[in-house]
Structure formats: structure tokens, C-alpha cells
Design a protein around this motif. Sequence first.
Motif, PDB file in Angstrom:
ATOM      1  N   TRP A  51       0.860  -1.176   0.000  1.00  0.00           N
ATOM      2  CA  TRP A  51       0.000   0.000   0.000  1.00  0.00           C
ATOM      3  C   TRP A  51       0.900   1.230   0.000  1.00  0.00           C
ATOM      4  O   TRP A  51       1.854   1.296   0.767  1.00  0.00           O
ATOM      5  CB  TRP A  51      -0.872   0.047   1.247  1.00  0.00           C
ATOM      6  N   GLN A  52       0.586   2.197  -0.846  1.00  0.00           N
ATOM      7  CA  GLN A  52       1.369   3.430  -0.870  1.00  0.00           C
ATOM      8  C   GLN A  52       0.439   4.619  -1.060  1.00  0.00           C
ATOM      9  O   GLN A  52      -0.506   4.560  -1.853  1.00  0.00           O
ATOM     10  CB  GLN A  52       2.409   3.399  -1.996  1.00  0.00           C
ATOM     11  N   ALA A  68       4.213  14.404   1.696  1.00  0.00           N
ATOM     12  CA  ALA A  68       4.243  13.245   2.585  1.00  0.00           C
ATOM     13  C   ALA A  68       4.116  11.977   1.759  1.00  0.00           C
ATOM     14  O   ALA A  68       3.484  11.970   0.694  1.00  0.00           O
ATOM     15  CB  ALA A  68       3.128  13.319   3.635  1.00  0.00           C
ATOM     16  N   SER A  69       4.710  10.908   2.256  1.00  0.00           N
ATOM     17  CA  SER A  69       4.636   9.620   1.570  1.00  0.00           C
ATOM     18  C   SER A  69       4.716   8.503   2.602  1.00  0.00           C
ATOM     19  O   SER A  69       5.588   8.535   3.480  1.00  0.00           O
ATOM     20  CB  SER A  69       5.770   9.482   0.551  1.00  0.00           C
ATOM     21  N   VAL A  70       3.793   7.555   2.530  1.00  0.00           N
ATOM     22  CA  VAL A  70       3.790   6.433   3.469  1.00  0.00           C
ATOM     23  C   VAL A  70       3.634   5.134   2.685  1.00  0.00           C
ATOM     24  O   VAL A  70       3.032   5.098   1.613  1.00  0.00           O
ATOM     25  CB  VAL A  70       2.661   6.549   4.513  1.00  0.00           C
ATOM     26  N   THR A  71       4.184   4.074   3.242  1.00  0.00           N
ATOM     27  CA  THR A  71       4.146   2.754   2.609  1.00  0.00           C
ATOM     28  C   THR A  71       3.960   1.700   3.681  1.00  0.00           C
ATOM     29  O   THR A  71       4.535   1.800   4.764  1.00  0.00           O
ATOM     30  CB  THR A  71       5.447   2.475   1.829  1.00  0.00           C
ATOM     31  N   ALA A  90      -1.755   3.899  -4.419  1.00  0.00           N
ATOM     32  CA  ALA A  90      -1.387   2.734  -5.222  1.00  0.00           C
ATOM     33  C   ALA A  90      -1.385   1.495  -4.332  1.00  0.00           C
ATOM     34  O   ALA A  90      -0.948   1.538  -3.176  1.00  0.00           O
ATOM     35  CB  ALA A  90      -0.013   2.922  -5.860  1.00  0.00           C
ATOM     36  N   PHE A  91      -1.900   0.403  -4.889  1.00  0.00           N
ATOM     37  CA  PHE A  91      -1.854  -0.906  -4.240  1.00  0.00           C
ATOM     38  C   PHE A  91      -1.372  -1.892  -5.293  1.00  0.00           C
ATOM     39  O   PHE A  91      -1.889  -1.916  -6.413  1.00  0.00           O
ATOM     40  CB  PHE A  91      -3.244  -1.302  -3.731  1.00  0.00           C
ATOM     41  N   ARG A 123      -4.650   1.819  -8.846  1.00  0.00           N
ATOM     42  CA  ARG A 123      -4.232   3.200  -8.615  1.00  0.00           C
ATOM     43  C   ARG A 123      -5.451   4.107  -8.591  1.00  0.00           C
ATOM     44  O   ARG A 123      -6.448   3.852  -9.267  1.00  0.00           O
ATOM     45  CB  ARG A 123      -3.248   3.674  -9.697  1.00  0.00           C
ATOM     46  N   ASP A 124      -5.343   5.173  -7.802  1.00  0.00           N
ATOM     47  CA  ASP A 124      -6.435   6.130  -7.740  1.00  0.00           C
ATOM     48  C   ASP A 124      -5.891   7.467  -7.248  1.00  0.00           C
ATOM     49  O   ASP A 124      -4.788   7.544  -6.697  1.00  0.00           O
ATOM     50  CB  ASP A 124      -7.546   5.627  -6.805  1.00  0.00           C
TER      51      ASP A 124
END
Length: 235
Positions: free
Chosen positions: A72-73, A89-92, A166-167, A193-194
Amino acid sequence: MSRLELLRWAACFAGLLLLMVSLQAQAQKPPAFQLSLQRTPEALYLSGRMELSPEQVVEEALLKSVPLYFVWQADVYRERWYWADRRIASVTRTLRLAYQPLTRRWRVSLSNDAGVNAGGAGLQYALHQNYDSLADALAGVARVTRWKISDAARLPVDEVHHVEFAFRLDLSLLPRPFQIGVGNQREWNIEVRDRIKVPTRVEPERAPPTTGSEAAELPASANAAVEADVSAPAR
């Protein structure tokens, strides 16, 4: 321009169209797909769920004890009309799905680290959850509730923001001998993606209601830390 050059340009254009269609098909949303954002005085949270239906060849690999890694991102962007949007920001989060033949159960492990080593050997797992069936395990992999993706301080109310989500099934984390050839097989291309606007309305801090009918989910408390993109100065 000669006729040969025109044919070359036409061939390149046709190839580009085919590539775009292929990428669009790979990122097509599943039949059941929901994605929402909640903005509170403390943070921005993402909740989502989808229906995963892997092809038979993927299930067969799982039954042979080949672990799969789903990522998951979420990237948060500040929109700028005068320049490219800036990522703030960015998380994974990476989820490892594996079958345990001795117990005949499925195990989902949550990692806060991005995969850096082939086969996922470098991932550090924070939480584990066991499931009795593959359907329940996939439901746990394909759902997240109140995933913190940004602090509220990064989201001024007078600015416009959006989230690019994104998944995907990360084939690069598969065991190295198993990676050969799977990237060209359509059955292994699992990606969604969305893009969603960040709401301007700030809601009171509250947890969403839960029902006992839903499959157990790894809690979102063990999330990856928010990482700001500081490679370029603010504009």
C-alpha cells in the motif's frame, strides 16, 4: 518527410497507444473498491477496501508456500498552478501473505519498511495475524482503516491537496528464483491506482464504527512514518 519516416512515426505512435492501454488495464480498479479520506485536527487518515481475486496460478504458488508481498502506498501532494505539484508526505506499508502447511492456516505480516532486499529478507515485521482461509487473509490484506498518511500541520486549510494512492503485488520481493518470467505474465499483474482530493472540512477526532461481520484486519497503528520530500525547496 518521406513515406518511410511517416511509417516509422506511425509505428511508434501505435506502440505507445498499446502501452498506455496495457498500463490502464493493469491498474483497473477491482469490482468492489472503496477509498476515503478523513481530515481531523491532528492528521489525515486514509481508509480503503477492495476485493482481491487472484488467478489460479497465483493461488497455486501460495499453496506451494511461496510468500506474496502486497504494498500500500499513499503520496500527499500540494497542488500548485504555477509549478509541478509538490509531494509533502509519503507512506508505505508492506503485507506478506504466506501459507503455513503444518497448521493449514494463512499468515499476514505487516512491515513498516520498504522492501530493500530481494525476497523481502530485509523487511522488519511489526504485527502478524493468522487466518483460517485464503479469502479471509486476502480481505485482511486488501483493507485498511484510519491509516495515518500525514500530520495536520502539513496541510494548511488555505491550500489544495490531493492523494495519489497505489496498491500492488510487488514481484521484486518474491524469492529470486521465482521472479524469472512472472513479470511478463498477466496473471501476476495486480495493481490498483487512484487519485482523491483531500477534503477541506476538518472533522472531529473519532474512530469509525466497526461490525463483527468484517474479517479481522491488521491495525493501522503500526504504520510507516510520514516522510516529507525535502529534495526541493518549497515554492
